[in-house]
Motif scaffolding. Structure first.
Motif, PDB file in Angstrom:
ATOM      1  N   VAL A 192       0.846  -1.202   0.000  1.00 44.48           N
ATOM      2  CA  VAL A 192       0.000   0.000   0.000  1.00 44.48           C
ATOM      3  C   VAL A 192       0.878   1.247   0.000  1.00 44.48           C
ATOM      4  N   ILE A 193       1.898   1.259   0.852  1.00 41.23           N
ATOM      5  CA  ILE A 193       2.794   2.415   0.912  1.00 41.23           C
ATOM      6  C   ILE A 193       3.504   2.602  -0.425  1.00 41.23           C
ATOM      7  N   ALA A 194       4.004   1.502  -0.994  1.00 37.15           N
ATOM      8  CA  ALA A 194       4.708   1.579  -2.274  1.00 37.15           C
ATOM      9  C   ALA A 194       3.793   2.126  -3.366  1.00 37.15           C
ATOM     10  N   ALA A 195       2.558   1.618  -3.412  1.00 34.38           N
ATOM     11  CA  ALA A 195       1.617   2.067  -4.443  1.00 34.38           C
ATOM     12  C   ALA A 195       1.258   3.530  -4.267  1.00 34.38           C
ATOM     13  N   SER A 196       1.149   3.984  -3.014  1.00 37.69           N
ATOM     14  CA  SER A 196       0.779   5.380  -2.762  1.00 37.69           C
ATOM     15  C   SER A 196       1.916   6.338  -3.090  1.00 37.69           C
ATOM     16  N   GLU A 197       3.155   5.827  -3.091  1.00 35.66           N
ATOM     17  CA  GLU A 197       4.319   6.687  -3.333  1.00 35.66           C
ATOM     18  C   GLU A 197       4.872   6.560  -4.746  1.00 35.66           C
ATOM     19  N   SER A 198       4.429   5.568  -5.497  1.00 37.44           N
ATOM     20  CA  SER A 198       4.978   5.340  -6.829  1.00 37.44           C
ATOM     21  C   SER A 198       4.556   6.449  -7.785  1.00 37.44           C
ATOM     22  N   SER A 199       5.536   7.058  -8.425  1.00 37.08           N
ATOM     23  CA  SER A 199       5.258   8.124  -9.389  1.00 37.08           C
ATOM     24  C   SER A 199       5.752   7.760 -10.778  1.00 37.08           C
ATOM     25  N   GLN A 200       6.154   6.473 -10.937  1.00 34.52           N
ATOM     26  CA  GLN A 200       6.741   6.049 -12.206  1.00 34.52           C
ATOM     27  C   GLN A 200       5.911   4.961 -12.891  1.00 34.52           C
ATOM     28  N   ASN A 201       4.655   4.844 -12.519  1.00 39.61           N
ATOM     29  CA  ASN A 201       3.787   3.827 -13.100  1.00 39.61           C
ATOM     30  C   ASN A 201       4.361   2.421 -12.949  1.00 39.61           C
ATOM     31  N   LEU A 202       4.993   2.178 -11.806  1.00 39.34           N
ATOM     32  CA  LEU A 202       5.579   0.870 -11.555  1.00 39.34           C
ATOM     33  C   LEU A 202       4.545  -0.148 -11.085  1.00 39.34           C
ATOM     34  N   VAL A 203       3.434   0.329 -10.530  1.00 37.42           N
ATOM     35  CA  VAL A 203       2.438  -0.554  -9.933  1.00 37.42           C
ATOM     36  C   VAL A 203       1.173  -0.571 -10.780  1.00 37.42           C
ATOM     37  N   ARG A 204       0.727  -1.761 -11.145  1.00 37.18           N
ATOM     38  CA  ARG A 204      -0.467  -1.930 -11.984  1.00 37.18           C
ATOM     39  C   ARG A 204      -1.732  -2.153 -11.145  1.00 37.18           C
ATOM     40  N   GLY A 205      -1.572  -2.725  -9.971  1.00 40.78           N
ATOM     41  CA  GLY A 205      -2.682  -3.003  -9.069  1.00 40.78           C
ATOM     42  C   GLY A 205      -2.133  -3.628  -7.805  1.00 40.78           C
ATOM     43  N   ILE A 206      -2.961  -3.731  -6.758  1.00 42.79           N
ATOM     44  CA  ILE A 206      -2.503  -4.339  -5.511  1.00 42.79           C
ATOM     45  C   ILE A 206      -3.559  -5.298  -4.972  1.00 42.79           C
ATOM     46  N   VAL A 207      -3.070  -6.383  -4.370  1.00 43.58           N
ATOM     47  CA  VAL A 207      -3.916  -7.379  -3.719  1.00 43.58           C
ATOM     48  C   VAL A 207      -3.500  -7.454  -2.260  1.00 43.58           C
ATOM     49  N   ASN A 347     -12.802   1.447  -7.169  1.00 40.99           N
ATOM     50  CA  ASN A 347     -11.627   0.667  -7.573  1.00 40.99           C
ATOM     51  C   ASN A 347     -11.302  -0.460  -6.601  1.00 40.99           C
ATOM     52  N   VAL A 348     -12.061  -0.567  -5.512  1.00 41.17           N
ATOM     53  CA  VAL A 348     -11.783  -1.560  -4.474  1.00 41.17           C
ATOM     54  C   VAL A 348     -12.832  -2.661  -4.478  1.00 41.17           C
ATOM     55  N   SER A 349     -12.381  -3.909  -4.507  1.00 42.17           N
ATOM     56  CA  SER A 349     -13.251  -5.073  -4.360  1.00 42.17           C
ATOM     57  C   SER A 349     -12.829  -5.829  -3.111  1.00 42.17           C
ATOM     58  N   LEU A 350     -13.796  -6.308  -2.347  1.00 41.77           N
ATOM     59  CA  LEU A 350     -13.489  -7.017  -1.114  1.00 41.77           C
ATOM     60  C   LEU A 350     -14.289  -8.298  -1.019  1.00 41.77           C
ATOM     61  N   TYR A 351     -13.632  -9.370  -0.579  1.00 42.03           N
ATOM     62  CA  TYR A 351     -14.295 -10.649  -0.357  1.00 42.03           C
ATOM     63  C   TYR A 351     -13.879 -11.206   0.995  1.00 42.03           C
ATOM     64  N   VAL A 368      -8.487 -18.361  -2.193  1.00 42.96           N
ATOM     65  CA  VAL A 368      -7.773 -17.179  -2.683  1.00 42.96           C
ATOM     66  C   VAL A 368      -7.704 -17.198  -4.203  1.00 42.96           C
ATOM     67  N   HIS A 369      -7.354 -18.328  -4.776  1.00 44.57           N
ATOM     68  CA  HIS A 369      -7.239 -18.426  -6.236  1.00 44.57           C
ATOM     69  C   HIS A 369      -8.586 -18.207  -6.923  1.00 44.57           C
ATOM     70  N   GLN A 370      -9.668 -18.662  -6.290  1.00 44.25           N
ATOM     71  CA  GLN A 370     -10.996 -18.494  -6.893  1.00 44.25           C
ATOM     72  C   GLN A 370     -11.344 -17.021  -7.097  1.00 44.25           C
ATOM     73  N   LYS A 371     -10.875 -16.171  -6.223  1.00 42.95           N
ATOM     74  CA  LYS A 371     -11.165 -14.744  -6.328  1.00 42.95           C
ATOM     75  C   LYS A 371     -10.037 -13.974  -7.010  1.00 42.95           C
ATOM     76  N   LEU A 372      -8.806 -14.421  -6.786  1.00 38.88           N
ATOM     77  CA  LEU A 372      -7.651 -13.709  -7.314  1.00 38.88           C
ATOM     78  C   LEU A 372      -7.511 -13.850  -8.824  1.00 38.88           C
ATOM     79  N   LEU A 373      -7.645 -15.063  -9.353  1.00 38.77           N
ATOM     80  CA  LEU A 373      -7.385 -15.289 -10.781  1.00 38.77           C
ATOM     81  C   LEU A 373      -8.343 -14.518 -11.684  1.00 38.77           C
ATOM     82  N   PRO A 374      -9.660 -14.517 -11.439  1.00 39.84           N
ATOM     83  CA  PRO A 374     -10.550 -13.708 -12.287  1.00 39.84           C
ATOM     84  C   PRO A 374     -10.259 -12.214 -12.182  1.00 39.84           C
TER      85      PRO A 374
END
Length: 382
Positions: A192-207, A347-351, A368-374
Motif C-alpha cells: 500500500v505504501i509503495a503504491a501510494s508513493e509510486s510516481s513512475q507507473n511501476l504498480v499496476r494493481g494491488i492485492v 476501484n476496491v473489491s473485497l471478499y 484465494v485463487h478463486q477470487k484472485l485469478l478472475p
C-alpha cells in the motif's frame, strides 16, 4: 508471524496482545446465526455453510462469503521449499544489502506479479500459490530485508517506509515493468505504501491479504483496547531493549513446538500447518541478525496507517480477508475500515473468506485463487 506471537506468550499471556503481529486484537465469536451491522456488506453466519457464490448486493458492487466445498475442492500444486530456494537469486539493494528473490518466468505478456510476505515469513510461504499463478504470469517473490535469506544488517532501523522503498527499487531495477503487488499482513501494508508513493507507473494493481495496520501494535491508537494496553506496550519495548531479556524471549519463541501451536491458532485449515511451514518460520530465525531485526520491528515506529494511504490510490485493489483472523479481525479498526472501502471507492473489491485465518494464501489457497485469478484476468486485460 509465529515468532512474534510466540514471543508474546513467553513474556506473559496478557502481554501477548502487545507482541502479536500488527494490530492484534481479541475476536469474539458466536455460534448462533447473526447479521453483523455496520459493515459494507452483510456478513452472515449460520450453523450450515452458505451456498457457494451466494452474493449480497450493495449498490453496484457485491460481496461474497466464500468457503471450500469439500465435494469440489481441487488439489493445489505445492512447490517444495528446496525447489523454491534453487530458483532464488540475489540482488544488491543500494549497493549494500543482499536481497533474496524468486522468479518463475512465463511466456505470457501479462503484467508480472510480485509476492510480498508478512512478519516472520519468507518466499516459501507462497509455496501453495506460485505454481498456479505462474501458469499465466511471470511471478516474482521477495524476502524483505530482515527476513528469509535476505540480509539482516546489524544496527539497521527497520521501518515500513524502508520496505516500501525496497519494493519500488526492486520493481525499477529488476522487474522493470508495471507490476501487480500481492502482499500479506505487513507485506500488504508495504505494498500500500509503495503504491501510494509510486510516481513512475511501476504498480499496476494491488492485492491485500489481511492487511496490517502498522509494523506493530502501536499503530492502532484509536482502539480503546490498545489505549488500555499502551503502558504495557511501552514496558514490552523497554524489556526487549535489554539484550539478555530479548535473547531469552526470542530463543523460547522460535522453538518449533511454540511456533506450531501459534500457527495452529491463526490458521483456519489446521492441515496447512505442517512441518514444512514450521521450518519456513523457524529456519531464518536462526540467522545472525534475526534477533536484532525482531527487536527493531517490535519496538520501532509503526509507520504509516492504511487509513491515510488508501485514499491516494486509484489503482485496482482486491482485498481478501480471512474471517477467522485473530490478528486483524474484521471487527477491529483496520478490518472495519477496509470493509467499508468498496462502498466508497469503485476501484476496491473485497471478499470475506469463510473459515480462513491470518494467512489466506497458505491457509486455504483454493479460496484465494478463486477470487484472485478472475480479478487478475480483468485487471491485466484492461
Amino acid at each position: 508471524m509465529g515468532i512474534k506471537m510466540a514471543a508474546a506468550t513467553v513474556l506473559h499471556d496478557v502481554a501477548a496482545a502487545c507482541l502479536r503481529p500488527p494490530h492484534s486484537l481479541p475476536r469474539t465469536t458466536a455460534k448462533e446465526p447473526r447479521l453483523k451491522p455496520g459493515l459494507a456488506f452483510p456478513h452472515l453466519y449460520g450453523n450450515k455453510l452458505p451456498v457457494l457464490g451466494r452474493g449480497y448486493g450493495v449498490g453496484n458492487r457485491s460481496f461474497i462469503t466464500c468457503y471450500v466445498d469439500p465435494s469440489t475442492e481441487s488439489r493445489v500444486s505445492v512447490l517444495g521449499v528446496s525447489q523454491i530456494k534453487e530458483q532464488c537469486s540475489k540482488w544488491q539493494w543500494k549497493g549494500r544489502y543482499s536481497i533474496n528473490y524468486f522468479v518463475s518466468s512465463s511466456s505470457s505478456t501479462n503484467p508480472p506479479l510480485l509476492l510480498v510476505h508478512g512478519f516472520g515469513a519468507s518466499i516459501p510461504h507462497w509455496r501453495r500459490n506460485i505454481d498456479t499463478l505462474a501458469q499465466d504470469y511471470t511471478v516474482y517473490a521477495i524476502d524483505l530485508l530482515g527476513f528469509g535469506a535476505s540480509d539482516k544488517p546489524q544496527g539497521f532501523s527497520y521501518s515500513m517506509e524502508a520496505w516500501a522503498e525496497l519494493i519500488l527499487d526492486f520493481l525499477n531495477e529488476v522487474v522493470q515493468k508495471p507490476t501487480v503487488l500481492i502482499g500479506n499482513s505487513v507485506g500488504s501494508l508495504a505494498c500500500v505504501i509503495a503504491a501510494s508513493e509510486s510516481s513512475q507507473n511501476l504498480v499496476r494493481g494491488i492485492v491485500l491479504l489481511n492487511c496490517a495496520g502498522g509494523m506493530n501494535n502501536k499503530a492502532i491508537v484509536d482502539d480503546w483496547r490498545i489505549k488500555l494496553l499502551l503502558p504495557l506496550l511501552w514496558l514490552v519495548d523497554f524489556l526487549l531493549k535489554q539484550r539478555r531479556i530479548a535473547t531469552a524471549v526470542f530463543e523460547r519463541a522460535k522453538q518449533r513446538d511454540n511456533l506450531r501451536n501459534i500457527l495452529l491458532s491463526v490458521y483456519g485449515n489446521k492441515e496447512s500447518v505442517d512441518d514444512e511451514l514450521v521450518e519456513i518460520i523457524n529456519g531464518p530465525a536462526n540467522d545472525e541478525g534475526a534477533l536484532d531485526a525482531f527487536v527493531s520491528i517490535i519496538t520501532g515506529p509503526p509507520g504509516p496507517n492504511p487509513v491515510q494511504l488508501m485514499p491516494r490510490i486509484n489503482l485496482p485493489v482486491l482485498v481478501l480477508w480471512g474471517d477467522q483472523d485473530p490478528f486483524t479481525p474484521i471487527d477491529g479498526p483496520v478490518g472495519k475500515y477496509f470493509s467499508s472501502l468498496p462502498s466508497k471507492s469503485s476501484n476496491v473489491s473485497l471478499y470475506m473468506l469463510e473459515g480462513v485465518g491470518h494467512c489466506p494464501h497458505d491457509d486455504k489457497p483454493d479460496l484465494v485463487h478463486q477470487k484472485l485469478l478472475p480479478w487478475l484476468a480483468q485487471v491485466t486485460a484492461s
